[in-house]
Design an enzyme around this catalytic site. Structure first.
Site, short mmCIF file in Angstrom:
data_model
loop_
_atom_site.label_atom_id
_atom_site.label_comp_id
_atom_site.label_asym_id
_atom_site.label_seq_id
_atom_site.Cartn_x
_atom_site.Cartn_y
_atom_site.Cartn_z
N LYS A 261 41.99 27.54 -25.42
CA LYS A 261 40.79 27.04 -26.08
C LYS A 261 40.45 27.88 -27.30
O LYS A 261 40.81 29.06 -27.35
CB LYS A 261 39.59 27.12 -25.10
CG LYS A 261 39.64 26.14 -23.96
CD LYS A 261 38.42 26.32 -23.05
CE LYS A 261 38.44 25.34 -21.89
NZ LYS A 261 38.31 23.93 -22.29
N GLU A 333 43.10 21.47 -16.29
CA GLU A 333 43.48 22.16 -15.05
C GLU A 333 42.62 21.76 -13.85
O GLU A 333 43.05 21.87 -12.71
CB GLU A 333 43.39 23.68 -15.26
CG GLU A 333 42.01 24.31 -15.06
CD GLU A 333 40.95 23.85 -16.03
OE1 GLU A 333 41.32 23.32 -17.09
OE2 GLU A 333 39.75 24.00 -15.73
N ARG A 335 41.62 18.92 -12.67
CA ARG A 335 42.17 17.83 -11.84
C ARG A 335 43.35 18.32 -11.01
O ARG A 335 43.61 17.80 -9.92
CB ARG A 335 42.52 16.64 -12.74
CG ARG A 335 43.54 16.93 -13.79
CD ARG A 335 43.50 15.95 -14.96
NE ARG A 335 42.40 16.23 -15.90
CZ ARG A 335 42.15 15.54 -17.00
NH1 ARG A 335 42.92 14.49 -17.31
NH2 ARG A 335 41.15 15.86 -17.80
#
Ligand code: BES
Ligand code: MN
Ligand code: ZN
Length: 484
Positions: A261, A333, A335
């Site tokens: 990110k 991540e 899920r």
């Protein structure tokens, strides 16, 4: 803050508050002197929901702080807001001990809701603030709600347990990721054992033996070891055989992994365990009020980090269900964690109802902002019940669609599915991914709460920061749907 309900006022209080309904200033007793009433009128206070008028009077030579707080017209919900407004006003005001009176009368539920609002809004995270000036420190310690309304104490007994659950969730959410990681999350929940909650913890080896390749793929980049935590409360003495199961995403920090990110705002990802926090808070609330229901809370706890051992985009992992997943983006991540936690929960507890909560997608924040959590479900009745519980408890939800057309968007050319779709409908394709792990016959709902667990500005019953969203919702759902 200690809040009690009593038929007599405390003699040593340094503040007194009168709860006043809309247009009900005339109901104030003589003890609220003429100057208070005149002052309130001049200040245009008229008992509106959560409005506050504050002044000081001379009471036999002693200077007494007097407040009027508006309880509006909407019943219990407005009493809660009034309690919250009082707590916000007085928390660092210098006042330490407060009497609250109800000159216009208030039933037991309303009195308890005022206490509830005070308790929720009076919470702050001061654990790491060692240099607060005297003026910044909370002063309010004791509040006595002066009422002999029948049922007030019983109602407060239940609601104070719910408040304990909400505040527990907030604490977990607010803790930074160097303090709260999978193992320490589990330790924080150990105290729930004393309340009668049975705790089961799986470590990395046990999860590997069970084949949880999706959850472990996320965890492998971090030095912090993953955990699967299950908390079981049976308040039915075995009468409800199959528990309802709630599964929370507990990513204690989400860097994005190799699909890393941007730096700006990444600190927010300490609260990527808000779903797990809500589940733990719900368990505390249910046990605290001895709910007559059989409920299991499961938390998938991992940290998502980039490292020489981290999973790569393009990696294919095999989930515990046997289904294979092409990991296109290591930042999707949540899920991957949930699919193994959900599969394990269904195999272990055979629930009829399965609800997962997760700070799953930024897209849900684009859709709903911080006003509603997103709801996805394969069952209309369950969806309606959750919507109603959310509305009643003040944790609102809004339903989104699921369909085969959306489901196709996550087909992979090389594995059974990929972990992200195209750019559009990001929250829905995430839900479709989870649905592939729901067994037939199971009534399932997914709550995407990414916009709800952390607030940039104060709300009615929370300050900036952790909100505790989800605890009241789940508690209400359990009360309405599962308890007889
Ligand atoms: N934890 C994030 C979602 C999130 C974003 C929560 C902002 C709260 C605030 C989640 O793991 C994530 O990174 N989702 C990606 C999915 C994408 C890669 C398909 C997202 O939303 O960008
Ligand atoms: Mn992510
Ligand atoms: Zn995440």
């Amino acid at each position: 803050m200690r809040i009690s309900i009593s038929s007599t006022r405390r003699a040593d209080a340094d503040a007194i508050a009168f709860a006043v309904g809309k247009d009900a200033l005339k109901e104030l007793p003589i003890s609220a002197s003429k100057i208070v009433v005149e002052g309130a009128k001049s200040a245009r206070f008229n008992g509106e929901s959560a409005a506050i008028f504050e002044t000081f009077v001379d009471e036999g030579g002693k200077t007494m702080r007097v407040l009027l707080v508006g309880t509006g017209v909407a019943g219990e919900a407005d009493f809660e807001k009034a309690g919250a407004a009082l707590a916000a006003k007085l928390l660092t005001s210098g006042a330490t001990t407060l009497n609250v009176e109800f000159p216009g009368g208030a039933n037991g539920d309303c009195v308890a809701r005022l206490a509830f609002g005070m308790q929720l809004r009076g919470w702050r995270m001061d654990a790491y603030r060692t240099r607060l000036s005297e003026k910044q420190k909370p002063t309010l310690q004791d509040a006595t709600l002066v009422s002999d309304a029948s049922g007030a104490s019983e109602a407060w007994g239940r609601l104070s347990a719910v408040a304990d659950g909400v505040l527990f969730a907030r604490e977990l959410v607010a803790e930074p990721a160097n303090i709260l990681y999978p193992e320490s999350f589990v330790e924080r929940c150990a105290s729930l054992k004393d309340m009668g909650i049975e705790i089961t913890v799986l470590d990395e080896k046990q999860m590997a033996d069970l084949g949880m390749g999706a959850l472990l793929g996320v965890a492998q980049g971090s030095d912090r070891k993953p955990r699967l935590l299950a908390m079981r409360w049976d308040g039915t003495g075995g009468a409800q055989k199959k528990p309802a199961v709630f599964v929370g995403k507990g990513v204690t920090f989400d860097t994005g992994g190799i699909s890393i990110k941007p730096a700006a705002g990444m600190e927010d990802m300490k609260w990527d365990m808000g779903g797990a926090g809500a589940v733990a808070g719900m368990m505390k609330a249910l046990a605290g009020r001895k709910a007559k229901a059989h409920v299991v809370g499961v938390c998938g706890l991992v940290e998502n980090m980039p490292s020489g051992n981290a999973q790569r985009p393009g990696d294919i992992v095999t989930s515990m269900s046997g289904q294979t997943i092409e990991v296109i983006n290591t930042d999707a991540e949540g899920r991957l964690v949930l699919c193994d936690a959900m599969h394990w929960a269904q195999k272990t507890y055979s629930p009829e109802i399965l609800v997962d909560l997760a700070t799953l997608t930024g897209a849900i924040i684009i859709s709903l902002g911080s006003e509603h959590g997103g709801l996805f479900s394969n069952d209309d009745k369950l969806a309606e019940e959750l919507l109603a519980a959310g509305k009643a408890a003040g944790d609102p939800l809004w339903r989104f669609p699921l369909s085969d057309a959306y489901n196709k968007l996550i087909d992979s050319p090389i594995a059974d599915m990929k972990n992200v779709g195209a750019r559009g409908a990001g929250s829905i394709t995430a839900a479709q991914f989870l649905q592939r792990f729901v067994e037939s016959g199971v009534k399932w709902a997914h709550l995407d709460i990414a916009g709800m667990v952390w607030a940039d500005k104060p709300g009615a019953t929370w300050d900036k920061g952790a909100t505790g969203y989800g605890v009241r919702l789940l508690n209400q759902f359990v009360a309405d749907r599962l308890e007889q």
